[in-house]
Write a protein that holds these residues in place. Structure first.
Motif, PDB file in Angstrom:
ATOM      1  N   ASP A  77       0.837  -1.199   0.000  1.00 17.19           N
ATOM      2  CA  ASP A  77       0.000   0.000   0.000  1.00 17.19           C
ATOM      3  C   ASP A  77       0.872   1.250   0.000  1.00 17.19           C
ATOM      4  O   ASP A  77       1.883   1.312   0.717  1.00 17.19           O
ATOM      5  N   VAL A 121       0.692   5.360   0.735  1.00 14.22           N
ATOM      6  CA  VAL A 121      -0.082   6.444   1.332  1.00 14.22           C
ATOM      7  C   VAL A 121       0.687   7.736   1.127  1.00 14.22           C
ATOM      8  O   VAL A 121       1.907   7.770   1.351  1.00 14.22           O
ATOM      9  N   HIS A 180      -3.397   5.068  -1.849  1.00 17.51           N
ATOM     10  CA  HIS A 180      -4.299   5.832  -0.987  1.00 17.51           C
ATOM     11  C   HIS A 180      -3.893   7.302  -1.054  1.00 17.51           C
ATOM     12  O   HIS A 180      -3.263   7.820  -0.122  1.00 17.51           O
ATOM     13  N   SER A 210      -3.996  11.363  -0.925  1.00 13.43           N
ATOM     14  CA  SER A 210      -4.703  12.364  -0.113  1.00 13.43           C
ATOM     15  C   SER A 210      -4.211  13.730  -0.560  1.00 13.43           C
ATOM     16  O   SER A 210      -3.289  13.841  -1.359  1.00 13.43           O
ATOM     17  N   ASP A 232      -3.945  12.674  10.067  1.00 13.20           N
ATOM     18  CA  ASP A 232      -4.966  11.704   9.639  1.00 13.20           C
ATOM     19  C   ASP A 232      -4.351  10.667   8.700  1.00 13.20           C
ATOM     20  O   ASP A 232      -4.656   9.473   8.778  1.00 13.20           O
ATOM     21  N   ARG A 233      -3.507  11.154   7.803  1.00 16.43           N
ATOM     22  CA  ARG A 233      -2.851  10.279   6.840  1.00 16.43           C
ATOM     23  C   ARG A 233      -1.943   9.279   7.575  1.00 16.43           C
ATOM     24  O   ARG A 233      -1.885   8.098   7.235  1.00 16.43           O
ATOM     25  N   ARG A 240      -2.301   8.237  10.708  1.00 14.79           N
ATOM     26  CA  ARG A 240      -3.154   7.259  11.421  1.00 14.79           C
ATOM     27  C   ARG A 240      -3.687   6.210  10.452  1.00 14.79           C
ATOM     28  O   ARG A 240      -3.718   5.022  10.764  1.00 14.79           O
ATOM     29  N   HIS A 241      -4.092   6.671   9.276  1.00 16.42           N
ATOM     30  CA  HIS A 241      -4.608   5.754   8.263  1.00 16.42           C
ATOM     31  C   HIS A 241      -3.532   4.728   7.877  1.00 16.42           C
ATOM     32  O   HIS A 241      -3.787   3.522   7.782  1.00 16.42           O
ATOM     33  N   ASP A 299      -3.155   2.282  10.658  1.00 19.39           N
ATOM     34  CA  ASP A 299      -4.289   1.341  10.661  1.00 19.39           C
ATOM     35  C   ASP A 299      -4.077   0.234   9.632  1.00 19.39           C
ATOM     36  O   ASP A 299      -4.317  -0.950   9.899  1.00 19.39           O
ATOM     37  N   LEU A 300      -3.641   0.633   8.436  1.00 23.33           N
ATOM     38  CA  LEU A 300      -3.388  -0.359   7.386  1.00 23.33           C
ATOM     39  C   LEU A 300      -2.305  -1.341   7.820  1.00 23.33           C
ATOM     40  O   LEU A 300      -2.433  -2.561   7.648  1.00 23.33           O
TER      41      LEU A 300
END
Lengths: 255, 255
Positions: A31, A33, A51, A53, A60-61, A63-64, A67-68
């Motif tokens: 992935d 980001v 992903h 943004s 936020d990015r 944290r995302h 999470d992934l």
């Protein structure tokens, strides 16, 4: 299954400035980001999920991305230049302080890159040949009086100063104010470089005396790195007639 | 026949941190000039002539490289890290100011590299996440009072400070003096990192509070980069238990 998060520095626009270590991190990622235009610099590959943004909401990015990785993915968070210099690495560690249980087991590492200041300096000559500082002019996360007091301190101490994030639509006047402060402190003939989009097709470089730099401030943009020379920073002409900006290694006794 | 001179940054020890642009410059060179241990990091190749020197007399080395280029050779002057950061690029431009007729037609360019500060920062986490400075502690070319006044200025303004050339056999006490100055200015819990031989087999990293760093100064050597954190620089523990040093992007109002 435990995931990983690698913050990867893409370097300046030209992929010839991207390290093999960064390429390897991108090649093993499941992935990606990051800010859309940076993701666009990574070639498509089967199974690679993007992903994108916008260029704000770094936290936020981060944290995302965590999470992934917590869900077992191998995530590359991409930054232009070096991820540790006014980019995503600090945001990832900031997020990590929240220590969410979903992130248990996730390992984080950082792959460095050529930051804009080094790329611009190489193209110009060797303006960072002496002591130097990197200062972000953004007052999104730092009060403007701190920006100005830091700038005053390093100009007075005669560091070469690289100004990151000099200007944006939301921050149109800060660079002019910074250069006006410089003009109060340094001799008017002090050299200032504007290095835009280094390593990209639309690269442009300009070196002007401080007095002219103040007028030129409005022509800079987010892709511009501004370098304020030390009092000793000067131009030298090469055997082929090319002009190079450099700062001598030697410093005399200061007043 | 006109020669060329390229000042090439090899990056930290591990070749995975060397850019393709630097590799290409090395591949097209006929002659390598530089400090012996750096030349040893470039693989042998038929027709590649090596001109090793010790790690001083940079200006003589630069003139020699320009002489070779003036004679039509394609010369790579190699530096560890980035050649524009306390390395050979500035010395080459200094020599170029002599504008010798033998150098007519010679073009000079610089290929950037990952400097020690960026490599060390990536390994540690993101300690350069805020504004930062790079300062050479060598007083070979700069009076010691200038070193101290610059250090005082940037510590007081709460920059993160990377100390290059912290110590050598000929300069055994300067790092201790610099850290003692830091201890007068910053809180004793300010974090200091010692990053030695980053990217090499004998790499070592240590993060200690300033009070201990002063005692530790004597254990540093020429291969060590010392980073003095800002007051906000701190450690965060990752989901895998690893500890990372980072500087938050945000700065509060300063006293």
């Amino acid at each position: 299954m435990t995931g990983t998060l690698t913050v990867v520095g893409l370097g300046p626009g030209d992929p010839r400035y991207r390290t093999p270590a960064a390429e390897a991190a991108l090649a093993s990622a499941t992935d990606l980001v990051g800010y859309g235009p940076y993701l666009d610099r990574v070639p498509e590959r089967d199974g690679l999920v993007r992903h994108p943004s916008d260029n704000r909401v770094e936290l936020d990015r981060a944290r995302h991305a965590l999470d992934l990785a917590g869900a077992g993915r191998h995530v590359a968070v991409v930054s232009g230049g070096d991820p540790g210099v006014f980019a995503m690495a600090a945001a990832v560690f900031e997020a990590l302080e929240e220590a969410r249980s979903a992130w248990a087991g996730v390992s984080v590492r950082v792959e460095p890159g050529i930051t804009a200041m080094l790329a611009a300096a190489a193209r110009l000559g060797a303006p960072l040949g002496g002591d130097f500082c990197a200062l972000s002019l953004s007052d999104n996360l730092k009060p403007w009086d701190v920006v100005m007091s830091r700038l005053r301190a390093v100009l007075a101490a005669d560091f070469v100063v690289a100004l990151y994030n000099p200007i944006s639509r939301a921050r149109p006047w800060q660079l002019g104010a910074a250069l006006a402060l410089a003009a109060e402190i340094k001799p008017s003939e002090t050299l200032v470089a504007f290095a835009r989009a280094v390593g990209r097709a639309d690269e442009s470089l300009a070196v002007v005396p401080l007095a002219q730099a103040v007028e030129r401030a409005a022509s800079a943009d987010m892709a511009t790195l501004v370098l304020i020379g030390a009092t000793t920073t000067r131009l030298v002409t090469g055997g082929d007639g090319a002009r190079h900006l450099y700062t001598p290694r030697s410093v005399g006794r200061q007043p």
